[in-house]
Design an enzyme around this catalytic site. Structure first.
Site, PDB file in Angstrom:
ATOM      1  CB  CYS A   1      -1.071   0.030   1.148  1.00 17.85           C
ATOM      2  SG  CYS A   1      -2.405   1.241   0.883  1.00 17.85           S
TER       3      CYS A   1
ATOM      4  CB  SER B   1      -5.478  -1.883  15.155  1.00 19.24           C
ATOM      5  OG  SER B   1      -6.230  -0.915  14.505  1.00 19.24           O
TER       6      SER B   1
ATOM      7  CB  CYS C   1      -4.421   3.753  -0.020  1.00 21.04           C
ATOM      8  SG  CYS C   1      -4.988   3.303   1.664  1.00 21.04           S
TER       9      CYS C   1
ATOM     10  NE  ARG D   1      -6.466   5.905   4.222  1.00 21.15           N
ATOM     11  CZ  ARG D   1      -5.661   5.470   5.111  1.00 21.15           C
ATOM     12  NH1 ARG D   1      -5.684   4.473   5.701  1.00 21.15           N
ATOM     13  NH2 ARG D   1      -4.579   6.384   5.012  1.00 21.15           N
TER      14      ARG D   1
ATOM     15  CD  GLU E   1     -14.917  -3.957  -4.229  1.00 18.00           C
ATOM     16  OE1 GLU E   1     -13.866  -3.877  -4.962  1.00 18.00           O
ATOM     17  OE2 GLU E   1     -14.966  -2.599  -4.386  1.00 18.00           O
TER      18      GLU E   1
ATOM     19  CE1 TYR F   1      -1.732  -5.256  14.634  1.00 19.51           C
ATOM     20  CE2 TYR F   1      -4.085  -5.404  14.600  1.00 19.51           C
ATOM     21  CZ  TYR F   1      -2.869  -5.017  13.998  1.00 19.51           C
ATOM     22  OH  TYR F   1      -2.898  -4.192  12.994  1.00 19.51           O
TER      23      TYR F   1
ATOM     24  CE  LYS G   1      -7.997  -3.537   7.481  1.00 16.85           C
ATOM     25  NZ  LYS G   1      -6.785  -2.736   7.069  1.00 16.85           N
TER      26      LYS G   1
ATOM     27  CE  LYS H   1      -8.191  -1.175   4.353  1.00 21.06           C
ATOM     28  NZ  LYS H   1      -6.617  -1.034   4.174  1.00 21.06           N
TER      29      LYS H   1
ATOM     30  NE  ARG I   1      -6.835   4.700   8.767  1.00 15.36           N
ATOM     31  CZ  ARG I   1      -8.080   4.929   8.483  1.00 15.36           C
ATOM     32  NH1 ARG I   1      -8.834   5.842   9.155  1.00 15.36           N
ATOM     33  NH2 ARG I   1      -8.632   4.121   7.602  1.00 15.36           N
TER      34      ARG I   1
ATOM     35  CB  CYS J   1      -1.519   4.784   3.316  1.00 13.79           C
ATOM     36  SG  CYS J   1      -1.783   3.327   4.275  1.00 13.79           S
TER      37      CYS J   1
HETATM   38  C1  PBG Z   1      -3.312   0.257   5.020  1.00 16.66           C
HETATM   39  C2  PBG Z   1      -3.810  -0.671   6.103  1.00 16.66           C
HETATM   40  C3  PBG Z   1      -4.707  -0.288   7.203  1.00 16.66           C
HETATM   41  C4  PBG Z   1      -4.805  -1.530   7.901  1.00 16.66           C
HETATM   42  C5  PBG Z   1      -3.988  -2.471   7.323  1.00 16.66           C
HETATM   43  N1  PBG Z   1      -3.479  -1.892   6.027  1.00 16.66           N
HETATM   44  C6  PBG Z   1      -5.390   1.097   7.389  1.00 16.66           C
HETATM   45  C7  PBG Z   1      -6.219   1.768   6.709  1.00 16.66           C
HETATM   46  O1  PBG Z   1      -6.689   1.215   5.680  1.00 16.66           O
HETATM   47  O2  PBG Z   1      -6.524   2.734   7.030  1.00 16.66           O
HETATM   48  C8  PBG Z   1      -5.565  -1.333   9.075  1.00 16.66           C
HETATM   49  C9  PBG Z   1      -5.241  -2.409  10.140  1.00 16.66           C
HETATM   50  C10 PBG Z   1      -5.799  -2.420  11.571  1.00 16.66           C
HETATM   51  O3  PBG Z   1      -6.455  -1.551  11.949  1.00 16.66           O
HETATM   52  O4  PBG Z   1      -5.445  -3.309  12.306  1.00 16.66           O
HETATM   53  N2  PBG Z   1      -4.071   0.598   3.981  1.00 16.66           N
END
Ligand code: PBG
Length: 311
Positions: free
Chosen positions: A109, A263, A119, A206, A222, A302, A237, A184, A194, A111
């Protein structure tokens, strides 16, 4: 059927260490581990300690890792993301030297590598889908060169899987697999990530490229597109608020499905556990079992190492 000793015989789904993928935040700017404030117990790891961290997780039974990089320099076009001496490329080489049989996956990615934090390539405040595709191809190839087994595009650009597949094949990496972040969502659960990956965006949101949380049919479209473009594993996700999506994707396509226990989901468990309101391991286990039961084959989490230790 009420006897407790019969339960294992009747168990319909099981969580195994082999299902778990551990996220690793590699930070090029630090020389010792740094705890992420919103993710208690989770750290940014300096390049010099990557191999050790992986070794410890492997002792607990984790075999698969997904790398996220915090680079020392960012620009408008994410140059440091495809630098053969970039943070991920160096981390891959370090990890590979000592852990030949670890499964190394990379998040592909822009970002974390762009000053604006989006991204994709940005022009006049707009994210340019098609201009981003060749950059994703370059990133994937440089990760493959450095030792990745699987690349995982997470930017939700249309055509990203095909662009990456073509770039990998043209460079002799036919055997590198693609795990696409296919469905996603534009979720509020990514907040702590982030902070961890320093990948927050400087303007806008986003919602132009990540999915609307109200939609479910769209997730199937998708996923279908990504499979047609050559995705080997598709991802949903976040996981916990999207168990219905995991189930629909699994039932419709019957391909390997990954789920990302993100996260914010981790931070909620940690916060409640710290308050003494919930038992961390019991809750994490129950969450991961629910994700498996919904139909996920693989889970990025995690909690990976902690749960592997008790499995
Ligand atoms: C990058 C990305 C993100 C996450 C994984 N890859 C952040 C986003 O899209 O803002 C999030 C993972 C998480 O929250 O654990 N594009």
């Amino acid at each position: 059927m009420r006897k407790t000793k019969l339960r294992p015989l009747l168990k319909e789904s099981a969580l195994s260490k082999d299902d778990l993928i551990m996220p690793v935040f590699v930070d090029e700017n630090i020389s010792s581990k740094q705890e992420i404030p919103s993710m208690p117990g989770y750290f940014r790891i300096p390049l010099s300690q990557i191999s050790d961290e992986i070794g410890k997780a492997m002792e607990a039974g984790i075999r698969a890792f997904i790398f996220f990089g915090i680079p020392s320099s960012k620009d408008e076009i994410a140059t440091s993301a495809f630098d053969d001496d970039g943070v991920i490329q160096k981390a891959l080489r370090n990890a590979r030297k000592e852990h030949g049989d670890a499964v190394l996956i990379t998040d592909v990615c822009l970002c974390e590598y762009t000053t604006h934090g989006h991204c994709g390539i940005v022009r006049d405040g707009e994210i340019l889908n098609d201009a981003t595709l060749p950059v994703l191809g370059k990133i994937a190839v440089s990760h493959a060169k450095a030792g990745a087994d699987i690349v995982a595009p997470s930017g939700m650009m249309d055509g990203m899987v095909k662009a990456i597949r073509n770039a990998l094949d043209e460079n002799g990496f036919e055997n590198i697999a693609i795990m696409s972040y296919s469905a996603k969502y534009a979720s509020a659960f990514y907040g702590p990530f982030r902070e961890a990956a320093d990948s927050g965006f400087k303007f806008g949101d986003r919602k132009g490229y990540q999915m609307d949380i109200h939609n479910s049919d769209e997730a199937l479209r998708e996923v279908e597109l990504d499979l047609k473009e050559g995705a080997d594993i598709v991802m949903v996700k976040p996981a916990l608020s999207y168990l219905d999506i995991i189930r629909r994707v699994k039932e419709r396509f019957n391909v390997p499905v990954a789920a990302y226990n993100v996260s914010g989901e981790y931070s909620m468990v940690k916060a409640a556990a710290r308050m003494g309101w919930l038992d961390e391991i019991d809750i994490a286990y129950e969450i991961l079992v629910s994700i498996k039961r919904a139909g996920a084959d693989l889970i990025i989490t995690y909690h990976a190492k902690d749960i592997a230790e008790v499995l």
